[in-house]
Design a protein around this motif. Structure first.
Motif, PDB file in Angstrom:
ATOM      1  N   ALA A  70       0.851  -1.190   0.000  1.00  0.00           N
ATOM      2  CA  ALA A  70       0.000   0.000   0.000  1.00  0.00           C
ATOM      3  C   ALA A  70       0.888   1.241   0.000  1.00  0.00           C
ATOM      4  CB  ALA A  70      -0.909   0.003   1.228  1.00  0.00           C
ATOM      5  N   PRO A  71       0.384   2.355  -0.513  1.00  0.00           N
ATOM      6  CA  PRO A  71       1.174   3.596  -0.481  1.00  0.00           C
ATOM      7  C   PRO A  71       1.457   4.038   0.948  1.00  0.00           C
ATOM      8  CG  PRO A  71      -0.681   3.788  -1.998  1.00  0.00           C
ATOM      9  CD  PRO A  71      -0.903   2.533  -1.204  1.00  0.00           C
ATOM     10  N   ALA A  72       2.524   4.767   1.123  1.00  0.00           N
ATOM     11  CA  ALA A  72       2.813   5.370   2.420  1.00  0.00           C
ATOM     12  C   ALA A  72       1.757   6.422   2.728  1.00  0.00           C
ATOM     13  CB  ALA A  72       4.198   5.999   2.406  1.00  0.00           C
ATOM     14  N   ARG A  73       1.516   6.641   4.005  1.00  0.00           N
ATOM     15  CA  ARG A  73       0.647   7.743   4.387  1.00  0.00           C
ATOM     16  C   ARG A  73       1.326   9.069   4.043  1.00  0.00           C
ATOM     17  NH1 ARG A  73      -0.031   5.786  10.449  1.00  0.00           N
ATOM     18  NH2 ARG A  73       2.102   5.132   9.950  1.00  0.00           N
ATOM     19  N   HIS A  74       0.524  10.110   3.887  1.00  0.00           N
ATOM     20  CA  HIS A  74       1.045  11.389   3.407  1.00  0.00           C
ATOM     21  C   HIS A  74       2.209  11.851   4.277  1.00  0.00           C
ATOM     22  CE1 HIS A  74       0.968  15.165   1.252  1.00  0.00           C
ATOM     23  NE2 HIS A  74       0.947  15.822   2.401  1.00  0.00           N
ATOM     24  N   GLY A  75       3.394  12.005   3.655  1.00  0.00           N
ATOM     25  CA  GLY A  75       4.558  12.484   4.366  1.00  0.00           C
ATOM     26  C   GLY A  75       5.272  11.462   5.225  1.00  0.00           C
ATOM     27  N   GLU A  76       4.844  10.222   5.191  1.00  0.00           N
ATOM     28  CA  GLU A  76       5.421   9.227   6.095  1.00  0.00           C
ATOM     29  C   GLU A  76       6.863   8.893   5.707  1.00  0.00           C
ATOM     30  OE1 GLU A  76       4.160   4.970   8.168  1.00  0.00           O
ATOM     31  OE2 GLU A  76       3.258   5.570   6.262  1.00  0.00           O
ATOM     32  N   LEU A  77       7.723   8.868   6.708  1.00  0.00           N
ATOM     33  CA  LEU A  77       9.115   8.470   6.521  1.00  0.00           C
ATOM     34  C   LEU A  77       9.208   6.968   6.745  1.00  0.00           C
ATOM     35  CD1 LEU A  77      10.668  11.429   8.504  1.00  0.00           C
ATOM     36  CD2 LEU A  77      11.135  10.950   6.099  1.00  0.00           C
ATOM     37  N   VAL A  78       9.163   6.244   5.647  1.00  0.00           N
ATOM     38  CA  VAL A  78       9.133   4.794   5.751  1.00  0.00           C
ATOM     39  C   VAL A  78       9.832   4.203   4.539  1.00  0.00           C
ATOM     40  CG1 VAL A  78       6.873   4.629   4.596  1.00  0.00           C
ATOM     41  CG2 VAL A  78       7.626   2.772   6.083  1.00  0.00           C
ATOM     42  N   PRO A 133      31.950   7.675  12.135  1.00  0.00           N
ATOM     43  CA  PRO A 133      31.788   6.319  11.595  1.00  0.00           C
ATOM     44  C   PRO A 133      30.310   5.931  11.634  1.00  0.00           C
ATOM     45  CG  PRO A 133      33.536   6.407  13.250  1.00  0.00           C
ATOM     46  CD  PRO A 133      32.806   7.709  13.327  1.00  0.00           C
ATOM     47  N   PRO A 134      29.926   4.879  10.914  1.00  0.00           N
ATOM     48  CA  PRO A 134      28.516   4.481  10.899  1.00  0.00           C
ATOM     49  C   PRO A 134      27.972   4.248  12.316  1.00  0.00           C
ATOM     50  CG  PRO A 134      29.731   3.289   9.221  1.00  0.00           C
ATOM     51  CD  PRO A 134      30.752   4.025  10.029  1.00  0.00           C
ATOM     52  N   VAL A 135      26.758   4.750  12.536  1.00  0.00           N
ATOM     53  CA  VAL A 135      26.073   4.514  13.815  1.00  0.00           C
ATOM     54  C   VAL A 135      24.745   3.827  13.529  1.00  0.00           C
ATOM     55  CG1 VAL A 135      27.179   6.474  14.940  1.00  0.00           C
ATOM     56  CG2 VAL A 135      24.971   6.800  13.827  1.00  0.00           C
ATOM     57  N   ARG A 136      24.348   2.970  14.442  1.00  0.00           N
ATOM     58  CA  ARG A 136      23.137   2.161  14.227  1.00  0.00           C
ATOM     59  C   ARG A 136      22.042   2.475  15.239  1.00  0.00           C
ATOM     60  NH1 ARG A 136      27.486  -0.996  13.209  1.00  0.00           N
ATOM     61  NH2 ARG A 136      27.578  -1.773  15.347  1.00  0.00           N
ATOM     62  N   GLY A 137      22.185   3.561  15.957  1.00  0.00           N
ATOM     63  CA  GLY A 137      21.156   3.939  16.904  1.00  0.00           C
ATOM     64  C   GLY A 137      21.623   5.081  17.774  1.00  0.00           C
ATOM     65  N   TYR A 138      20.730   5.530  18.663  1.00  0.00           N
ATOM     66  CA  TYR A 138      21.012   6.722  19.449  1.00  0.00           C
ATOM     67  C   TYR A 138      22.166   6.515  20.429  1.00  0.00           C
ATOM     68  CZ  TYR A 138      20.377  10.715  22.525  1.00  0.00           C
ATOM     69  OH  TYR A 138      20.586  11.854  23.257  1.00  0.00           O
ATOM     70  N   ARG A 210      14.293   5.001  15.334  1.00  0.00           N
ATOM     71  CA  ARG A 210      13.331   4.607  14.305  1.00  0.00           C
ATOM     72  C   ARG A 210      13.862   4.889  12.905  1.00  0.00           C
ATOM     73  NH1 ARG A 210       7.789   6.973  16.983  1.00  0.00           N
ATOM     74  NH2 ARG A 210       6.738   6.165  15.130  1.00  0.00           N
ATOM     75  N   LEU A 211      14.734   5.880  12.768  1.00  0.00           N
ATOM     76  CA  LEU A 211      15.330   6.172  11.466  1.00  0.00           C
ATOM     77  C   LEU A 211      16.521   5.267  11.153  1.00  0.00           C
ATOM     78  CD1 LEU A 211      15.376  10.090  11.601  1.00  0.00           C
ATOM     79  CD2 LEU A 211      13.943   8.692  10.102  1.00  0.00           C
ATOM     80  N   ALA A 212      17.196   4.792  12.182  1.00  0.00           N
ATOM     81  CA  ALA A 212      18.483   4.110  12.012  1.00  0.00           C
ATOM     82  C   ALA A 212      18.444   2.875  11.114  1.00  0.00           C
ATOM     83  CB  ALA A 212      19.063   3.753  13.379  1.00  0.00           C
TER      84      ALA A 212
END
Length: 386
Positions: A70-78, A133-138, A210-212
């Motif tokens: 299904a399409p992403a919701r409007h503006g959803e970062l996914v 260097p690459p980070v995988r979370g906060y 959530r972005l990582a």
């Protein structure tokens, strides 16, 4: 000369390029919709000259890129990493017929991955902000910041653009502040047209975590030069190796993107503040940045002068960064300039003369620098490098 555009037919980018082609007396370009490419349409044939345009601003194209139900919701970062993988596969299909692409898939692949782009620029000696260097979370982000001795960074989705998902993060003992386009809800993250400030560490950590999974690129936050009461930077469009158009972006906050309500600044005033030598050096840097992508007719370079105007750095290079409505140079907009580069032979000459990118540079580690809205206020997540 017959041109084909791979893009979203109703998008203004396609319309503006078509207008420039017709104004040059060339036949109307054929348009191959991204939706058709993703549905398996035949690629442009050998001998075709193909402009690859942005996939953005079309929810169905985004869904197809991500292979989502299904399409992403409007503006959803996914699904940013999935959309990137889908773009690379689609570019391979566009190139499979042997056409000449004006944005080579390998260039687009690097431009749409901030980590690879930063590595290429750094390896070529282009001044860029230092990167972690690459980070995988906060938790890993804060540990890396502490080890580097940094208190201010930009946290960027590796495959985002137009400030979507970016956090300008500042930390101090007992305090934290993140300025971001992210609207965090209980069931998702959304790209907003209004900047938000978060001062709760738990909220910031949740956004970063959530972005990582889609990949992060973290750069040191460098102090930008200012004019009057605003900080400024530039979008410089480089066509066939030559900086041709520039827009000053002026903001009272850390993000200068014009779609966030910021203002266009006065280019002559900025040039005067920088002085002729610093301006010439900055334009030479834009040329060197574009030379890292010698098979792309154009790139959009985001360049910042640092406080004091003596130094500058490249913040990003954009694959689809030529949308500067109303900006003319010698009477031509960015699209007419690209058509002129094609018809005059300048594109072919520059491409033949461009130095090859050093082997392995795209995967080299990034080096140190040289010097809440309503849903209606959400913005569709743009395609990379817009």
């Amino acid at each position: 000369m017959r041109l084909t555009v791979v893009g979203n037919p109703d998008n203004r980018r396609v319309g503006l390029f078509t207008r420039a082609v017709l104004a040059a007396g060339l036949p109307r370009p054929a348009v191959l919709p991204w939706a058709d490419v993703l549905a398996g349409a035949a690629p442009p044939p050998a001998g075709a000259l193909v402009r690859v345009d942005s996939t953005g601003e079309d929810p169905e194209v985004d869904r197809l890129l991500r292979r989502a139900a299904a399409p992403a919701r409007h503006g959803e970062l996914v699904g940013l990493a999935d959309a990137y993988a889908g773009l690379l596969a689609a570019l391979d299909r566009v190139a499979a017929g042997g056409a000449e692409l004006l944005n080579h898939p390998e260039d687009v692949a690097a431009l749409c991955d901030k980590r690879r782009c930063h590595a290429l620029l750094s390896a070529a000696g282009v001044p860029v902000p230092a990167a972690l260097p690459p980070v995988r979370g906060y938790a890993q982000l804060r540990a890396a910041m502490a080890e580097a001795g940094w208190t201010r960074v930009f946290v960027k989705p590796a495959h985002g653009s137009s400030a979507a998902g970016v956090l300008a993060l500042a930390v101090a003992p007992g305090r934290i502040r993140a300025v971001t386009t992210v609207e965090a809800t209980s069931d998702g993250l959304f790209n907003s047209l209004r900047l938000r400030e978060y001062d709760d560490e738990g909220a910031v950590a949740a956004i970063v975590d959530r972005l990582a999974p889609d990949g992060l690129h973290v750069e040191r936050w460098l102090p930008k030069a200012g004019l009057a009461d605003r900080v400024v930077d530039l979008r410089v469009v480089v066509v066939a190796g030559r900086p041709t158009h520039a827009v000053v972006r002026a903001a009272r906050g850390p993000m200068t993107n014009l779609h966030l309500g910021n203002a266009r600044g006065d280019l002559a005033q900025l040039q005067a503040a920088a002085g002729p030598a610093a301006w010439a050096a900055a334009m030479e840097t834009c040329e060197r940045a574009a030379a890292c992508f010698p098979r792309s007719l154009h790139v959009g370079v985001d360049l910042m002068f640092l406080t004091g105007w003596r130094r500058h750095a490249v913040a990003e290079v954009n694959a689809f960064g030529d949308l500067l409505p109303g900006v003319l140079a010698d009477g031509r907009d960015t699209y007419a300039e690209q058509v002129r580069a094609l018809t005059s032979g300048r594109w072919q000459r520059w491409r033949a003369a461009a130095a090859p990118v050093p082997a392995g540079a795209a995967t080299a580690p990034a080096g140190a620098a040289r010097p809440g809205a309503t849903p209606a206020a959400r913005r569709e997540v743009p395609a990379c490098g817009a």
